[in-house]
Design an enzyme around this catalytic site. Structure first.
Site, PDB file in Angstrom:
ATOM      1  N   ASP A   1      -7.096   4.536  -4.279  1.00  0.00           N
ATOM      2  CA  ASP A   1      -7.722   4.397  -2.953  1.00  0.00           C
ATOM      3  C   ASP A   1      -8.314   5.786  -2.682  1.00  0.00           C
ATOM      4  O   ASP A   1      -8.562   6.546  -3.633  1.00  0.00           O
ATOM      5  CB  ASP A   1      -6.678   3.984  -1.894  1.00  0.00           C
ATOM      6  CG  ASP A   1      -7.313   3.591  -0.552  1.00  0.00           C
ATOM      7  OD1 ASP A   1      -7.812   2.468  -0.439  1.00  0.00           O
ATOM      8  OD2 ASP A   1      -7.336   4.425   0.378  1.00  0.00           O
TER       9      ASP A   1
ATOM     10  N   LYS B   1       0.862  -1.188   0.000  1.00  0.00           N
ATOM     11  CA  LYS B   1       0.000   0.000   0.000  1.00  0.00           C
ATOM     12  C   LYS B   1       0.892   1.229   0.000  1.00  0.00           C
ATOM     13  O   LYS B   1       2.059   1.156   0.411  1.00  0.00           O
ATOM     14  CB  LYS B   1      -0.876  -0.007   1.260  1.00  0.00           C
ATOM     15  CG  LYS B   1      -2.109   0.857   1.157  1.00  0.00           C
ATOM     16  CD  LYS B   1      -3.280   0.165   0.469  1.00  0.00           C
ATOM     17  CE  LYS B   1      -4.429   1.110   0.249  1.00  0.00           C
ATOM     18  NZ  LYS B   1      -5.638   0.427  -0.242  1.00  0.00           N
TER      19      LYS B   1
HETATM   20  P1  NDP Z   1     -12.915   8.058  -2.305  1.00  0.00           P
HETATM   21  O1  NDP Z   1     -11.846   9.056  -2.109  1.00  0.00           O
HETATM   22  O2  NDP Z   1     -13.492   7.843  -3.652  1.00  0.00           O
HETATM   23  O3  NDP Z   1     -14.129   8.355  -1.315  1.00  0.00           O
HETATM   24  C1  NDP Z   1     -13.971   8.421   0.073  1.00  0.00           C
HETATM   25  C2  NDP Z   1     -15.281   8.854   0.679  1.00  0.00           C
HETATM   26  O4  NDP Z   1     -15.203   8.725   2.087  1.00  0.00           O
HETATM   27  C3  NDP Z   1     -15.614  10.306   0.387  1.00  0.00           C
HETATM   28  O5  NDP Z   1     -17.006  10.479   0.352  1.00  0.00           O
HETATM   29  C4  NDP Z   1     -14.990  11.017   1.587  1.00  0.00           C
HETATM   30  O6  NDP Z   1     -15.596  12.257   1.877  1.00  0.00           O
HETATM   31  C5  NDP Z   1     -15.281  10.023   2.695  1.00  0.00           C
HETATM   32  N1  NDP Z   1     -14.247  10.166   3.720  1.00  0.00           N
HETATM   33  C6  NDP Z   1     -12.911   9.978   3.574  1.00  0.00           C
HETATM   34  N2  NDP Z   1     -12.265  10.249   4.709  1.00  0.00           N
HETATM   35  C7  NDP Z   1     -13.210  10.616   5.587  1.00  0.00           C
HETATM   36  C8  NDP Z   1     -13.182  11.010   6.933  1.00  0.00           C
HETATM   37  N3  NDP Z   1     -12.030  11.087   7.623  1.00  0.00           N
HETATM   38  N4  NDP Z   1     -14.364  11.285   7.529  1.00  0.00           N
HETATM   39  C9  NDP Z   1     -15.531  11.201   6.847  1.00  0.00           C
HETATM   40  N5  NDP Z   1     -15.616  10.846   5.561  1.00  0.00           N
HETATM   41  C10 NDP Z   1     -14.480  10.558   4.943  1.00  0.00           C
HETATM   42  O7  NDP Z   1     -12.307   6.674  -1.714  1.00  0.00           O
HETATM   43  P2  NDP Z   1     -12.790   5.189  -2.001  1.00  0.00           P
HETATM   44  O8  NDP Z   1     -14.257   5.139  -2.154  1.00  0.00           O
HETATM   45  O9  NDP Z   1     -11.912   4.631  -3.046  1.00  0.00           O
HETATM   46  O10 NDP Z   1     -12.368   4.469  -0.630  1.00  0.00           O
HETATM   47  C11 NDP Z   1     -13.250   4.389   0.499  1.00  0.00           C
HETATM   48  C12 NDP Z   1     -12.786   3.271   1.431  1.00  0.00           C
HETATM   49  O11 NDP Z   1     -12.791   2.031   0.712  1.00  0.00           O
HETATM   50  C13 NDP Z   1     -11.361   3.417   1.981  1.00  0.00           C
HETATM   51  O12 NDP Z   1     -11.320   2.848   3.276  1.00  0.00           O
HETATM   52  C14 NDP Z   1     -10.541   2.561   1.042  1.00  0.00           C
HETATM   53  O13 NDP Z   1      -9.346   2.104   1.629  1.00  0.00           O
HETATM   54  C15 NDP Z   1     -11.514   1.412   0.808  1.00  0.00           C
HETATM   55  N6  NDP Z   1     -11.263   0.615  -0.388  1.00  0.00           N
HETATM   56  C16 NDP Z   1     -11.246   1.190  -1.624  1.00  0.00           C
HETATM   57  C17 NDP Z   1     -11.034   0.423  -2.742  1.00  0.00           C
HETATM   58  C18 NDP Z   1     -11.120   0.984  -4.122  1.00  0.00           C
HETATM   59  O14 NDP Z   1     -11.077   0.179  -5.075  1.00  0.00           O
HETATM   60  N7  NDP Z   1     -11.256   2.265  -4.314  1.00  0.00           N
HETATM   61  C19 NDP Z   1     -10.718  -1.025  -2.621  1.00  0.00           C
HETATM   62  C20 NDP Z   1     -10.861  -1.549  -1.294  1.00  0.00           C
HETATM   63  C21 NDP Z   1     -11.094  -0.728  -0.229  1.00  0.00           C
HETATM   64  P3  NDP Z   1     -14.785  13.611   1.554  1.00  0.00           P
HETATM   65  O15 NDP Z   1     -14.773  13.696   0.063  1.00  0.00           O
HETATM   66  O16 NDP Z   1     -15.560  14.663   2.219  1.00  0.00           O
HETATM   67  O17 NDP Z   1     -13.401  13.422   2.147  1.00  0.00           O
END
Ligand code: NDP
Length: 447
Positions: free
Chosen positions: A169, A129
């Site tokens: 991510d 990662k």
């Molecule tokens: P994105 O950046 O596309 O979206 C993240 C979302 O979560 C946004 O809506 C963001 O809101 C919110 N968010 C992030 N940090 C915080 C926080 N501290 N408090 C509240 N809301 C928060 O990321 P992904 O959808 O790709 O990833 C989301 C999760 O899924 C992560 O844990 C990631 O590790 C996991 N994941 C992702 C994969 C992928 O293929 N993308 C694969 C496997 C797991 P805001 O925009 O306001 O920050």
């Protein structure tokens, strides 16, 4: 058994001592170590060959300076990370996260989880990662590009299709992968498609990769529901986040007959009793990159600034935002409101307290390393297509994803049964993920 628990306890103490201050990594390691007692009593060779001890120590950790110029000509400075955790099963594989909270402890927790998740998919991928404390919010396209180029100018020497294959991510989506790949191609003078996944469809990407993590989590949930003789039909679902995972989890829930009534971002949450309007949500979040209150205003839905989306009553909760976003209090409220299924779309979104409460209340709970493995699994399918210079149809790729998720689900349940914890997806995922990688490590000798 007491002797075994003592051994695992000593290993955990060593993790604490060698990685001071890295609380998220400690949490992820403890969760896995806590599951391994029954395996270790059956297979002392894993302890004798220091397999678990070696698993807790990354093969390589890279930290680097990322200088770049903003639109006003000021020099900005960030820190870049890549933790190459374990390559017993294949090249290191795992995403890059750009978020101001990123530090070594977050990257290590994610890399550690990734080892077991990738193992569970049954595909030939190791765990790693990376990321940066860069905050993309409010940055122009040009700034994002210059940051990505600077980041890759150091990272390129550590990665490669047979070495280490990053993906997206939090904060890293198709746009960022494009800039990163462009810079890698320029520096190396190689069109090495398999070095990054999550690419665009016209330049080596795979159908379904964008949708895969969210779709996969919902496929996993669907298998959990079927095991209990149920389906998504008529179920109220709450999803946290509104990024890549949240949006496509919402899409698949709606396709399978459920209704997503709430989602969020870091500014607050929306409640939309008619069901989330996906086209509007994608327009607001993916195209306009706006905040979630814009969705609420244009849709006529309720926006709650701050607050917890877990206050909204639902049958099924899908945390898809970030680590430790659902704590014991939130779990308590969900249980009181009658939630009976929780699947982690994000990595480690539920705190240990929350997971404990779900277990006590007999809420069916799927850990992220199993439920969100569809993203990395489809990345491995993207690598397969790149290696054979082929590109598969959407339907074929989605069928492969659905098969993989069914396989992971069944493997978790069978393993949980075999090791005396029927129905416990956490134990099943940790042990099944561990055994495959541990056996490969034994076979490869002391390396
Ligand atoms: P994105 O950046 O596309 O979206 C993240 C979302 O979560 C946004 O809506 C963001 O809101 C919110 N968010 C992030 N940090 C915080 C926080 N501290 N408090 C509240 N809301 C928060 O990321 P992904 O959808 O790709 O990833 C989301 C999760 O899924 C992560 O844990 C990631 O590790 C996991 N994941 C992702 C994969 C992928 O293929 N993308 C694969 C496997 C797991 P805001 O925009 O306001 O920050």
């Amino acid at each position: 058994m007491a002797h075994v628990e003592g051994t695992l306890g000593t290993l955990y103490d060593e993790v604490l001592r060698r990685n001071p201050g890295e609380t998220e990594f400690h949490q992820a390691a403890k969760e896995v170590l806590d599951s391994l007692a029954p395996v270790v009593s059956k297979h002392p060779e894993y302890v004798d060959a220091a397999v678990i001890r070696r698993l807790c120590e990354p093969e390589r950790q890279i930290i680097f300076r990322v200088p770049w110029q903003d639109d006003d000509g000021n020099v900005q400075l960030n820190r870049g990370f890549r933790v190459e955790f374990n390559s017993a099963l294949g090249p290191f594989k795992g995403g890059l996260r750009f978020h101001p909270s990123v530090y070594l402890g977050i990257v290590k927790f994610l890399g550690f989880e990734q080892i077991f998740k990738n193992s569970l998919t049954g595909l030939p991928i190791g765990g790693g990662k990376g990321g940066s404390d860069f905050d993309p919010k409010g940055r122009s396209d040009g700034e994002i590009m210059r940051f990505c180029q600077s980041f890759m100018t150091e990272l390129y020497r550590h990665i490669g299709e047979y070495t280490d294959v990053p993906a997206g991510d939090i904060g890293v989506g198709g746009r960022e992968i494009g800039y990163l790949f462009g810079q890698y191609k320029r520096i190396t003078n190689r069109y090495e498609s398999g070095v990054l996944t999550g690419k665009g469809l016209t330049w080596g990407g795979s159908q379904v990769r964008t949708e895969a993590t969210g779709y996969g989590a919902v496929y996993f949930l669907n298998e959990m529901l079927k095991t209990q003789g149920q389906s998504f039909d008529g179920k109220r679902v709450v999803v946290s986040g509104s990024g890549n995972v949240a949006v496509y989890a919402t899409e698949k829930v709606e396709q399978l007959g459920g209704t997503v009534v709430a989602c969020s971002d870091s500014s607050g949450y929306v409640v939309d009793e008619k069901g989330i309007d996906l086209e509007l949500l994608k327009d607001v979040k993916e195209r306009r990159r706006a905040r979630i209150d814009v969705y609420a205003a244009e849709r006529g839905a309720i926006f709650v600034p701050g607050g917890s989306v877990w206050d909204v009553p639902c049958d099924i909760a899908l945390p898809c935002a970030t680590q430790n976003e659902l704590d014991g209090d939130a779990a308590d409220r969900l249980i009181k409101n009658g939630t009976s299924y929780v699947a982690e779309g994000a990595n480690m979104p539920c705190t240990p307290d929350a997971v404990k409460l779900f277990a006590e209340a007999k809420v069916h709970f799927a850990p992220g390393k199993a439920a969100n493995a569809g993203g990395v699994a489809t990345s491995a399918l993207e690598m397969q297509q790149n290696a054979s210079r082929d590109s598969w149809s959407f339907d074929y790729t989605e069928d492969r994803l659905a098969d993989i998720m069914r396989g992971i689900h069944d493997r978790c349940l069978e393993t949980a049964d075999e090791y005396g914890s029927p129905g416990d997806y956490v134990t099943g995922a940790n042990i099944a993920g561990f055994i495959r990688v541990a056996n490969a490590m034994l076979a490869l000798g002391v390396v």
